[in-house]
Write an enzyme that holds these catalytic residues in place. Structure first.
Site, PDB file in Angstrom:
ATOM      1  N   HIS A 148     -12.120  33.276  -5.735  1.00 48.81           N
ATOM      2  CA  HIS A 148     -12.392  34.107  -4.590  1.00 48.81           C
ATOM      3  C   HIS A 148     -11.095  35.010  -4.221  1.00 48.81           C
ATOM      4  O   HIS A 148      -9.770  34.779  -4.656  1.00 48.81           O
ATOM      5  CB  HIS A 148     -12.396  33.077  -3.117  1.00 48.81           C
ATOM      6  CG  HIS A 148     -11.066  32.157  -3.191  1.00 48.81           C
ATOM      7  ND1 HIS A 148     -10.106  32.476  -2.266  1.00 48.81           N
ATOM      8  CD2 HIS A 148     -10.694  31.000  -3.803  1.00 48.81           C
ATOM      9  CE1 HIS A 148      -9.052  31.743  -2.302  1.00 48.81           C
ATOM     10  NE2 HIS A 148      -9.405  30.646  -3.321  1.00 48.81           N
TER      11      HIS A 148
ATOM     12  N   HIS B  77      -0.556  28.772   0.136  1.00 47.40           N
ATOM     13  CA  HIS B  77      -0.622  28.974   1.789  1.00 47.40           C
ATOM     14  C   HIS B  77       0.939  29.196   2.649  1.00 47.40           C
ATOM     15  O   HIS B  77       0.675  28.893   3.792  1.00 47.40           O
ATOM     16  CB  HIS B  77      -1.309  27.781   2.605  1.00 47.40           C
ATOM     17  CG  HIS B  77      -2.906  27.866   1.996  1.00 47.40           C
ATOM     18  ND1 HIS B  77      -3.836  27.203   2.445  1.00 47.40           N
ATOM     19  CD2 HIS B  77      -3.301  28.423   0.830  1.00 47.40           C
ATOM     20  CE1 HIS B  77      -5.037  27.164   1.916  1.00 47.40           C
ATOM     21  NE2 HIS B  77      -4.747  28.037   0.871  1.00 47.40           N
TER      22      HIS B  77
ATOM     23  N   GLU C 198     -13.433  31.941   0.940  1.00 43.48           N
ATOM     24  CA  GLU C 198     -13.182  30.313   0.543  1.00 43.48           C
ATOM     25  C   GLU C 198     -12.331  30.023   1.437  1.00 43.48           C
ATOM     26  O   GLU C 198     -12.477  28.541   1.619  1.00 43.48           O
ATOM     27  CB  GLU C 198     -12.759  30.640  -0.779  1.00 43.48           C
ATOM     28  CG  GLU C 198     -12.848  29.249  -1.508  1.00 43.48           C
ATOM     29  CD  GLU C 198     -11.767  28.448  -1.570  1.00 43.48           C
ATOM     30  OE1 GLU C 198     -11.672  27.291  -1.924  1.00 43.48           O
ATOM     31  OE2 GLU C 198     -10.831  28.977  -0.946  1.00 43.48           O
ATOM     32  N   GLU C 199     -11.283  30.393   1.746  1.00 44.27           N
ATOM     33  CA  GLU C 199     -10.265  29.768   2.571  1.00 44.27           C
ATOM     34  C   GLU C 199     -10.706  29.263   3.926  1.00 44.27           C
ATOM     35  O   GLU C 199      -9.893  28.561   4.397  1.00 44.27           O
ATOM     36  CB  GLU C 199      -8.923  30.712   2.699  1.00 44.27           C
ATOM     37  CG  GLU C 199      -8.109  31.167   1.315  1.00 44.27           C
ATOM     38  CD  GLU C 199      -7.957  29.890   0.613  1.00 44.27           C
ATOM     39  OE1 GLU C 199      -7.627  28.876   1.213  1.00 44.27           O
ATOM     40  OE2 GLU C 199      -6.930  30.111  -0.337  1.00 44.27           O
TER      41      GLU C 199
ATOM     42  N   ASP D  82     -10.173  36.194  -0.937  1.00 46.04           N
ATOM     43  CA  ASP D  82      -9.292  36.217   0.357  1.00 46.04           C
ATOM     44  C   ASP D  82      -8.423  35.157   0.122  1.00 46.04           C
ATOM     45  O   ASP D  82      -8.125  34.476  -0.658  1.00 46.04           O
ATOM     46  CB  ASP D  82     -10.389  35.563   1.299  1.00 46.04           C
ATOM     47  CG  ASP D  82     -10.804  34.137   1.081  1.00 46.04           C
ATOM     48  OD1 ASP D  82     -11.117  33.872   0.145  1.00 46.04           O
ATOM     49  OD2 ASP D  82     -10.930  33.379   2.116  1.00 46.04           O
TER      50      ASP D  82
END
Length: 409
Positions: free
Chosen positions: A78, A379, A175-176, A80
């Site tokens: 992904h 993150h 996805e996040e 994002d």
């Protein structure tokens, strides 16, 4: 491999943060910036059937170079990045020949990446580490995976002596925020199985993940002058505090590991007349997962009985444990395991303490274990990835393609 690092650096410096409150796909317009670049790059390296749909889902094909039919497999990542921490103006730093000591990410703000706190760093002495500057996340989750997949495909194109079947790749938005597979066209993708390249440390191989749900508690209150509030005021903040006090204090992310589930309160706001609590529920065990949802309902009922009908609860399932869909095709895990072992990489088979596009894809008919991309501390500002780990991921992808084509399963 020489293009792997500059490729990755270009990706992470493009802001693609997703937005859980948006109703569009992709959830942010800026995700298109990288998506369009990736489409151009796939054409440039020689991939075929390159496509991007109206929701920014990208697919491409590396054709079979054998004279026989073999299983069509895929690789998915992904583009994002997490809304949990800023992904704007990412300024990656490169530390060659890491000496095992503290890394000063930002001298002005005294932000230090230390092996005293992040012990995994000790495994990468002598390697090249890519970090943040301490003000943003890095984006190795999952731009490392994208860089690795594209580099692996380019390697196979440039080395036709390596035999492989038809390979499909896909890159997804959002996805996040749990939507990465929502509009994924499994039929169009056309693979028998796939691998998400979205794990962390070298050797990770995962085929089970959390069952997941999100919950929102909304509490209404009544505001009355505090000097004359007896038996009249209903303080929504106080009821919210009471709700939280009923949650098991040890069953939170910071006190759980392995297959232990948790409740995670990630947002709370309130005034006297209205308070809101947002939390997520996670558990690998389906029975325990349902019990956690039941507990929230029991707390709501208990508080409504005590204070009146002021508490409202909504629970929304997000994804399920993909283990039940992967285990019947366990050879797909074994192929990845063999690929790693053949490269002297020790497989680390463990449950994912999170989610992955592979979970939803598995239940959509595309069994999809997860393999490592190499990053750590996702993150947040302490995120980093060793270049050598990314190189190993590229080699594993190539080896999986080769083994799938040469072994009869």
């Amino acid at each position: 491999m020489e293009k792997l690092l500059p490729r990755f650096l270009e990706y992470v410096t493009t802001d693609t943060q997703s937005d859980p409150y948006s109703k569009t796909t992709p959830s942010t317009e800026k995700q298109w910036d990288l998506a369009k670049k990736l489409v151009m790059e796939l054409h440039q390296i020689g991939m075929q059937e390159v496509s991007i749909d109206e929701n920014a889902y990208i697919m491409a094909t590396l054709p079979n170079n054998l004279d026989k039919k073999v299983p069509i497999i895929g690789f998915v990542s992904h583009f994002d990045t997490s809304p949990d921490f800023s992904g704007r103006n990412v300024k990656p730093q490169i530390f060659e020949n890491y000496d095992g000591k503290d890394i000063v990410l930002n001298r002005l703000k005294n932000i230090v990446l230390s092996p005293d706190y992040f012990e995994d760093l000790k495994a990468y002495v002598g390697q090249t580490l890519i970090t943040t500057d301490g003000t943003t996340l890095l984006g190795a989750d999952d731009k490392a995976g994208i860089a690795e997949i594209i580099t692996a495909m380019e390697y196979l194109i440039n080395h036709p002596e390596i035999k492989h079947g038809k390979i499909r790749i896909a890159f997804t938005p959002d996805e996040e925020i749990g939507r990465g597979a929502h509009k994924f066209d499994v039929e169009k993708f056309g693979a028998e199985w796939a691998y998400t390249v979205d794990g962390s440390q070298v050797g990770e191989l995962e085929y089970e993940n959390f069952n997941a749900a999100k919950a929102k508690i909304t509490i209404t209150g009544k505001s009355v002058h505090p000097g004359y509030a007896k038996n009249k005021m209903v303080n929504a903040i106080g009821i919210a505090n009471a709700f939280l006090s009923h949650l098991p204090p040890s069953e939170v992310p910071e006190h759980t590991t392995g297959r232990e589930g948790f409740f995670h309160v990630h947002n709370i706001k309130g005034e006297i007349e209205k308070a809101e609590i947002e939390l997520i529920i996670r558990d690998h065990d389906a029975v325990h997962f349902e019990a956690r949802k039941d507990l929230l309902n029991d707390i709501k009922d208990k508080l409504n009985k005590k204070y009146g009908e002021y508490v409202n609860l909504t629970i929304e399932d997000q994804y399920k444990n993909m283990r039940e869909k992967v285990e019947p095709m366990f050879h797909i895990v074994e192929i990845a395991e063999e690929a790693m072992k053949s490269l002297q990489i020790e497989p680390i088979i463990k449950p994912i303490r999170g989610g992955t596009d592979g979970s939803q894809l598995s239940f959509m008919g595309l069994p999809c274990p997860n393999i490592f991309a190499g990053g750590h501390n996702f993150h947040g500002k302490y995120e980093y990835v060793p270049l050598e780990s990314m190189e190993k991921a590229v080699k594993v992808i190539v080896k999986i393609c080769e083994l799938t084509a040469t072994q009869i399963r």
